[in-house]
Design a protein around this motif. Structure first.
Motif, short mmCIF file in Angstrom:
data_model
loop_
_atom_site.label_atom_id
_atom_site.label_comp_id
_atom_site.label_asym_id
_atom_site.label_seq_id
_atom_site.Cartn_x
_atom_site.Cartn_y
_atom_site.Cartn_z
N MET A 1 50.57 2.91 42.45
CA MET A 1 49.57 1.88 42.19
C MET A 1 48.25 2.53 41.80
N THR A 2 47.63 2.01 40.75
CA THR A 2 46.33 2.52 40.32
C THR A 2 45.23 2.04 41.26
N ARG A 3 44.39 2.94 41.68
CA ARG A 3 43.21 2.60 42.48
C ARG A 3 42.03 3.37 41.92
N GLU A 122 21.17 -0.45 35.21
CA GLU A 122 21.33 0.34 36.43
C GLU A 122 22.80 0.67 36.66
N ALA A 123 23.02 1.63 37.54
CA ALA A 123 24.39 1.95 37.94
C ALA A 123 25.07 0.71 38.54
N ASP A 124 24.30 -0.11 39.27
CA ASP A 124 24.87 -1.32 39.86
C ASP A 124 25.52 -2.20 38.80
N ASP A 125 24.88 -2.30 37.63
CA ASP A 125 25.42 -3.13 36.56
C ASP A 125 26.68 -2.53 35.97
N VAL A 126 26.68 -1.21 35.80
CA VAL A 126 27.87 -0.52 35.30
C VAL A 126 29.03 -0.73 36.28
N ILE A 127 28.74 -0.58 37.56
CA ILE A 127 29.76 -0.77 38.60
C ILE A 127 30.28 -2.21 38.58
N ALA A 128 29.37 -3.18 38.50
CA ALA A 128 29.78 -4.58 38.50
C ALA A 128 30.68 -4.89 37.30
N THR A 129 30.29 -4.38 36.13
CA THR A 129 31.10 -4.61 34.92
C THR A 129 32.48 -4.00 35.06
N LEU A 130 32.54 -2.75 35.52
CA LEU A 130 33.84 -2.07 35.64
C LEU A 130 34.69 -2.69 36.75
N ALA A 131 34.07 -3.03 37.88
CA ALA A 131 34.83 -3.64 38.97
C ALA A 131 35.45 -4.95 38.51
N HIS A 132 34.68 -5.76 37.79
CA HIS A 132 35.18 -7.03 37.29
C HIS A 132 36.31 -6.80 36.28
N GLY A 138 44.15 -6.58 37.55
CA GLY A 138 45.02 -6.42 38.71
C GLY A 138 44.96 -5.04 39.32
N VAL A 139 43.91 -4.28 39.01
CA VAL A 139 43.75 -2.91 39.52
C VAL A 139 42.94 -2.92 40.82
N GLU A 140 43.38 -2.14 41.81
CA GLU A 140 42.64 -2.00 43.06
C GLU A 140 41.39 -1.15 42.81
N VAL A 141 40.28 -1.55 43.43
CA VAL A 141 39.00 -0.86 43.22
C VAL A 141 38.32 -0.56 44.54
N ASP A 142 37.76 0.64 44.65
CA ASP A 142 36.88 1.00 45.75
C ASP A 142 35.50 1.29 45.17
N VAL A 143 34.51 0.52 45.58
CA VAL A 143 33.13 0.76 45.19
C VAL A 143 32.45 1.50 46.34
N THR A 155 36.25 -8.60 46.52
CA THR A 155 37.31 -9.59 46.28
C THR A 155 38.56 -9.09 46.99
N GLU A 156 39.67 -9.77 46.77
CA GLU A 156 40.92 -9.32 47.37
C GLU A 156 41.35 -7.96 46.84
N ARG A 157 40.89 -7.60 45.62
CA ARG A 157 41.26 -6.30 45.04
C ARG A 157 40.09 -5.31 45.04
#
Length: 312
Positions: A1-3, A122-132, A138-143, A155-157
């Motif tokens: 599984m991709t994370r 900001e990095a926050d915006d880059v993170i938000a865009t990529l996380a979304h 359907g990819v699991e994400v750790d911020v 979210t659930e993922r």
């Protein structure tokens, strides 16, 4: 599984700078405490959480003009005035930290770990865009961040690994943990923060509304837009006290969502994010270790890459 692990880089290298003594120096005397601390944090994080992919997200504009235009107090306490015009234009960065940032970015590049930023964001915006983006796929994400604002991405993922108490005491925010700690549903932490206020970002909040009331109002009505609509319509479910306070802060609440919420439309191209089993440029990584007297940190990073890629 991709994370995928999305790293709030500045959050971590500031923590490393203040957490590791500046007596950690290169052979020429240059402090490298942030470089060593940041590198060791990355090694620890990928070893502990074993992501398959990694992106170090960068602040290309730590105080974007679009946010300042909406709310001049945004991060105003973190700036210096250098032009004589009265316009804040320089982030306050410790003198001993500034020259270390290019070095730790060079370490990431030599290791083969992806880093990315976007002009005007900001990095926050880059993170938000990529996380979304990854969440929708359907990819699991750790911020990973010490910034509470990013808890809004849960979210659930998407799990937020909050480092505010240090790498050894990370709080893993899942939707259940957000509800337990703040009393609001996942995806509504930003609404809660807008009402309560956040001095660390220069957010005044709504006068007279503290954390407990903010959580109750958000849980009952939802987004800031829905809260304002309820106040304006005289919704009987809203107490008269809260209504008066919300109506008195309409100017602030009209701009707060665009200031506080991470942008989901940052122009970030598709990235090569897989964690390599071996450094992309082992000679350069070794040279950086020797040049700055932190070879042991480079070795730990190399070992971490191999373990996460299943080769150690």
């Amino acid at each position: 599984m991709t994370r995928v692990m999305l790293l709030d880089s500045a959050s971590l290298y500031f923590r490393a700078f203040y957490g590791v003594p500046d007596t950690v120096t290169a052979p020429d005397g240059m402090p490298v405490n942030a470089v060593r601390g940041f590198t060791d944090m990355v090694s620890t994080l990928i070893t502990r959480y074993r992501p398959t992919d990694f992106v170090a997200c960068l602040d290309y504009d730590w105080r974007p003009a679009f946010r300042v235009a909406l709310l001049p107090s945004y991060k105003a306490h973190r700036v210096e005035y250098t032009t004589g015009s009265g316009t804040p234009d320089v982030e306050v960065v410790p003198d001993l930290l500034e020259p270390q940032v290019p070095v730790l970015l060079a370490v990431l590049k030599a290791a083969g770990l992806c880093s990315v930023g976007a002009d005007g964001f900001e990095a926050d915006d880059v993170i938000a865009t990529l996380a979304h983006r990854y969440d929708e796929r359907g990819v699991e994400v750790d911020v990973v961040s010490g910034d509470r604002d990013l808890i809004d991405l849960t979210t659930e993922r998407v799990r937020v690994l909050y480092t505010g108490k240090g790498i050894s005491n990370i709080v893993a925010f899942t939707p259940e943990e957000v509800q337990a700690q703040y009393g609001v549903p996942a995806g509504h932490y930003a609404d809660f923060a807008m009402l309560r206020g956040d001095p660390s970002d220069g957010l005044p909040g709504v006068a007279g509304i503290g954390a407990k009331t903010a959580a109750t109002v958000v849980a009952q009505f939802g987004t800031i837009e829905q809260i304002v609509a309820a106040a304006k319509s005289g919704d009987k479910a809203m107490s008269s006290s809260v209504r008066v306070k919300v109506l008195a802060s309409l100017d602030y609440l009209a701009v707060a969502p665009a200031v506080v919420r991470g942008r989901l439309d940052v122009p970030v191209d598709e990235l090569t994010t897989a964690i390599p089993a071996t450094p992309a440029d082992p000679e350069m990584l070794a040279a950086l270790g020797e040049r700055f007297g932190i070879s042991s940190a480079m070795e730990r990073l190399t070992t971490a890459l191999a373990k996460v890629a299943g080769h150690g």
